[in-house]
Structure formats: C-alpha cells, structure tokens
Design a protein around this motif. Structure first.
Motif, PDB file in Angstrom:
ATOM      1  N   TYR A 142      33.792  36.636  38.274  1.00  0.00           N
ATOM      2  CA  TYR A 142      33.940  38.024  37.817  1.00  0.00           C
ATOM      3  C   TYR A 142      32.656  38.817  38.062  1.00  0.00           C
ATOM      4  CZ  TYR A 142      34.978  42.081  34.909  1.00  0.00           C
ATOM      5  OH  TYR A 142      35.176  43.364  34.446  1.00  0.00           O
ATOM      6  N   ASP A 172      32.791  39.775  41.528  1.00  0.00           N
ATOM      7  CA  ASP A 172      33.748  40.898  41.654  1.00  0.00           C
ATOM      8  C   ASP A 172      33.043  42.220  41.339  1.00  0.00           C
ATOM      9  OD1 ASP A 172      35.784  38.991  42.048  1.00  0.00           O
ATOM     10  OD2 ASP A 172      36.697  39.306  40.067  1.00  0.00           O
ATOM     11  N   GLU A 181      31.051  43.697  43.935  1.00  0.00           N
ATOM     12  CA  GLU A 181      31.871  44.013  45.111  1.00  0.00           C
ATOM     13  C   GLU A 181      31.753  42.946  46.191  1.00  0.00           C
ATOM     14  OE1 GLU A 181      30.842  48.060  46.142  1.00  0.00           O
ATOM     15  OE2 GLU A 181      31.520  48.803  44.192  1.00  0.00           O
ATOM     16  N   TYR A 236      36.338  37.671  46.716  1.00  0.00           N
ATOM     17  CA  TYR A 236      37.134  37.156  45.601  1.00  0.00           C
ATOM     18  C   TYR A 236      37.064  35.629  45.632  1.00  0.00           C
ATOM     19  CZ  TYR A 236      40.917  36.680  42.240  1.00  0.00           C
ATOM     20  OH  TYR A 236      41.662  36.377  41.119  1.00  0.00           O
ATOM     21  N   ARG A 274      38.444  36.280  34.053  1.00  0.00           N
ATOM     22  CA  ARG A 274      38.488  37.671  34.502  1.00  0.00           C
ATOM     23  C   ARG A 274      39.264  38.435  33.444  1.00  0.00           C
ATOM     24  NH1 ARG A 274      38.792  35.169  39.912  1.00  0.00           N
ATOM     25  NH2 ARG A 274      37.200  36.136  41.208  1.00  0.00           N
ATOM     26  N   PRO A 275      38.752  39.597  32.988  1.00  0.00           N
ATOM     27  CA  PRO A 275      39.478  40.370  31.974  1.00  0.00           C
ATOM     28  C   PRO A 275      40.856  40.782  32.485  1.00  0.00           C
ATOM     29  CG  PRO A 275      37.286  41.278  32.347  1.00  0.00           C
ATOM     30  CD  PRO A 275      37.512  40.222  33.371  1.00  0.00           C
ATOM     31  N   LYS A 276      41.804  40.840  31.557  1.00  0.00           N
ATOM     32  CA  LYS A 276      43.145  41.303  31.928  1.00  0.00           C
ATOM     33  C   LYS A 276      43.044  42.760  32.313  1.00  0.00           C
ATOM     34  CE  LYS A 276      45.586  37.616  30.261  1.00  0.00           C
ATOM     35  NZ  LYS A 276      44.725  36.580  30.765  1.00  0.00           N
ATOM     36  N   LYS A 277      43.749  43.130  33.385  1.00  0.00           N
ATOM     37  CA  LYS A 277      43.701  44.525  33.858  1.00  0.00           C
ATOM     38  C   LYS A 277      44.572  45.397  32.975  1.00  0.00           C
ATOM     39  CE  LYS A 277      41.823  44.091  38.238  1.00  0.00           C
ATOM     40  NZ  LYS A 277      40.474  43.802  38.111  1.00  0.00           N
TER      41      LYS A 277
END
Length: 175
Positions: free
Chosen positions: A151, A154, A157, A160, A172-175
């Motif tokens: 993350y 991510d 930038e 992945y 990774r935080p939930k979108k």
C-alpha cells in the motif's frame, strides 16, 4: 509496470568475500515466499562506508527504478554501522513507524533489539527499509512490516504488488 526490488547487504567482510552473504539471500527467499507478482532483484553487497551505501541506494532508486530497497546490516551501535545515516541522507521523508515496529517485534526475542537503529524512508518513489543483519531477525521484521509495504508503494504511485495471501496478506484500505 515491472517490479524491481533492491537488496543491499552492508558488510565489510561479505563485500570482501570473507564470508557468504546469508542475510541478502534470506531477504530474497522471504520475498519469493511473500510475492505473487513477478519481480526482479537488483542485488549488491557493499562495505560499511556511508558514501558507498548512499551512492548504491541512489543508483538502485534513481537509475535502476527499484520501487523498494531492503537493506541488511549496519544498523547497530558500532562505529562502522552507518546504514541508517546513509538512508536518512538520501531520503526525502523518513518513515519511523517501520523501525518502531521492527524493534518492538524483535524485543519479544532478544533484549538487545533495543540497540538496533533500523529505519525506513522514501526517496522519490522508492521505499527504503533497513533490516538487521541476522536471517532469523530479517524474517521476523519483514513479517511485521511487510503487510503495509504494497500500500505504501501504491501511495508512491509505484507498481501494484500482489502477495501470496497464504504466506502474508497485504493491507489495503477498502475503497
């Protein structure tokens, strides 16, 4: 985007071929266990010389395009242990939480973990993490911090990174 990861062993003796670099190999083995994504290692062994460490970190980040650089060695209190100083000198931002967590985990195993000065920082789009020199400690420390690494990359930038969730789960935080 190709995933390139720098593995940098900092050791006077290993750089002279006096002994085999088991720590660098332990990092590569651990990352092979962790990563589902294809990746390429950019691997080097250098002596405990701050200017050489700095130049190697810059080359791996700026010229070789590593999104992550993992170092081993040179994080103790001895006079020649200068990996954290080299890391700080080349980074734009320091990430002290990595070192705090790694020491906290290591203290569960050895009281001398408090002597370790490992840290982490960001140079442009590269995350640099300093690990201790012992293979057992390398795995313990990476197990603790690696869930946050994909993350972080991510957010920088970078490419992945997919992990093998049977071994380690990236957060990774939930979108």
């Amino acid at each position: 985007m190709e995933i390139k990861i720098g593995i940098l062993t900092v050791s006077d003796r290993a750089s002279q071929g006096i002994y085999d670099d088991i720590s660098g190999k332990a990092i590569i083995d651990t990352l092979n266990d962790y990563l589902k994504s294809e990746w390429e290692s950019i691997y080097k062994i250098v002596p405990d010389e701050q200017n050489i460490i700095e130049e190697t970190l810059k080359e791996m980040a700026d010229e070789r395009g590593c999104c992550l650089i993992v170092t081993t060695g040179g994080t103790g209190p001895a006079k020649r242990d200068v990996t954290p100083e080299a890391t700080e000198a080349v980074c734009d931002k320091m990430m002290p939480g990595f070192g705090e967590l790694m020491r906290q985990v290591s203290l569960q195993y050895v009281p001398t973990a408090i002597l370790s000065r490992q840290t982490a920082g960001i140079r442009n789009q590269t995350l640099i993490i300093n690990l201790p020199g012992k293979p057992k400690s390398i795995r313990e420390c990476l197990d603790a911090v690696f869930p946050a690494v994909p993350y972080c990359i991510d957010l920088l930038e970078g490419p992945y990174i997919e992990t093998n969730e049977d071994v380690i789960k990236a957060f990774r935080p939930k979108k």
